[in-house]
Scaffold this active site. Structure first.
Site, mmCIF file in Angstrom:
data_model
loop_
_atom_site.group_PDB
_atom_site.id
_atom_site.type_symbol
_atom_site.label_atom_id
_atom_site.label_comp_id
_atom_site.label_asym_id
_atom_site.label_seq_id
_atom_site.Cartn_x
_atom_site.Cartn_y
_atom_site.Cartn_z
ATOM 1 N N HIS A 63 0.813 -1.220 0.000
ATOM 2 C CA HIS A 63 0.000 0.000 0.000
ATOM 3 C C HIS A 63 0.847 1.271 0.000
ATOM 4 O O HIS A 63 1.954 1.287 0.516
ATOM 5 C CB HIS A 63 -0.896 0.040 1.244
ATOM 6 C CG HIS A 63 -1.772 -1.151 1.386
ATOM 7 N ND1 HIS A 63 -2.027 -1.729 2.603
ATOM 8 C CD2 HIS A 63 -2.474 -1.878 0.473
ATOM 9 C CE1 HIS A 63 -2.836 -2.764 2.443
ATOM 10 N NE2 HIS A 63 -3.125 -2.873 1.156
ATOM 11 N N LYS A 73 5.986 6.082 6.993
ATOM 12 C CA LYS A 73 5.461 5.186 8.031
ATOM 13 C C LYS A 73 6.586 4.681 8.927
ATOM 14 O O LYS A 73 7.617 4.233 8.443
ATOM 15 C CB LYS A 73 4.789 3.971 7.391
ATOM 16 C CG LYS A 73 3.596 4.301 6.530
ATOM 17 C CD LYS A 73 3.021 3.058 5.870
ATOM 18 C CE LYS A 73 1.848 3.425 4.977
ATOM 19 N NZ LYS A 73 1.304 2.255 4.288
ATOM 20 N N TYR A 133 1.649 1.353 13.278
ATOM 21 C CA TYR A 133 2.501 2.258 12.500
ATOM 22 C C TYR A 133 1.984 3.676 12.622
ATOM 23 O O TYR A 133 0.791 3.936 12.627
ATOM 24 C CB TYR A 133 2.670 1.806 11.049
ATOM 25 C CG TYR A 133 1.443 1.420 10.289
ATOM 26 C CD1 TYR A 133 0.883 2.293 9.368
ATOM 27 C CD2 TYR A 133 0.863 0.175 10.468
ATOM 28 C CE1 TYR A 133 -0.235 1.926 8.647
ATOM 29 C CE2 TYR A 133 -0.266 -0.199 9.737
ATOM 30 C CZ TYR A 133 -0.804 0.689 8.838
ATOM 31 O OH TYR A 133 -1.918 0.333 8.129
ATOM 32 N N ASP A 169 -6.693 -6.151 -1.807
ATOM 33 C CA ASP A 169 -5.281 -6.442 -2.065
ATOM 34 C C ASP A 169 -5.112 -7.472 -3.183
ATOM 35 O O ASP A 169 -4.138 -7.423 -3.935
ATOM 36 C CB ASP A 169 -4.583 -6.920 -0.796
ATOM 37 C CG ASP A 169 -4.353 -5.799 0.202
ATOM 38 O OD1 ASP A 169 -4.642 -4.620 -0.130
ATOM 39 O OD2 ASP A 169 -3.883 -6.084 1.318
#
Length: 184
Positions: A63, A73, A133, A169
């Site tokens: 992603h 991130k 995250y 996904d």
């Protein structure tokens, strides 16, 4: 210094190890310190924190968010163990389409800095994993994008052959077909 910073084969991606203070009660560790992170090239303000809980075989990713809401991130596993991956998707970069991966676990306490311009994903290595995250831009669903976890041109060596994927996904495009506005 409570942190050690290791630049990986793609030097913009940084593996971070924190010093742990352990005794019979458990341990204490710092997870982030703005001054030390900035001194090692991880600048920016974290504006959102995300937590995912996943079971064995789950693969989340790969992603990213497009500009203007692109996200850096800082990723860590609070429970369990994951294989965490960053793919350089910056068009014109010498490492475009290349990836790096590291094992992050509650046991090793490692963190991975995935900067803007990289796709990110992970797969669970044990029974369960909780991954947290911190991101540098808020989630923007209209700018969310991704690339296929098994893109043969990227060639990630995942430790799982048939992962459990979300329907979203499972439909992600190859890198060459991805909607991406990152360029050097």
């Amino acid at each position: 210094m409570p942190f050690r910073f290791h630049r990986l084969d793609i030097p913009q991606v940084i593996l971070i190890e924190a010093r742990r203070f352990e005794d019979e009660r458990g341990f204490f560790t710092e997870t982030f310190k703005q001054s030390e992170f900035a001194a090692h090239g991880i600048a920016g303000l974290f504006v959102q924190s995300n937590h995912s809980h996943s079971v064995r075989g789950v693969l989340r990713g790969l992603h990213y968010q497009k500009r203007p809401q692109a996200q850096g991130k800082l990723v860590m596993a609070l429970m369990g163990e994951v294989f965490d991956v960053a793919v350089d998707i910056r068009q014109g970069s010498p490492s475009y389409g290349q990836w790096v991966g590291e094992v992050l676990s509650a046991e090793n306490g490692r963190k991975l800095w995935v900067p803007v311009g990289f796709a990110h994903g992970f797969c669970v290595l044990g029974e369960r994993a909780d991954v947290v995250y911190y991101v540098t831009a808020e989630y923007a669903p209209d700018l969310e994008r991704g690339i296929a976890w098994n893109d043969p041109e990227v060639g990630i060596r995942w430790p799982v052959a048939e992962p459990l994927l979300s329907p979203q996904d499972a439909r992600l495009p190859l890198l060459r077909d991805a909607d991406n506005n990152f360029a050097l």
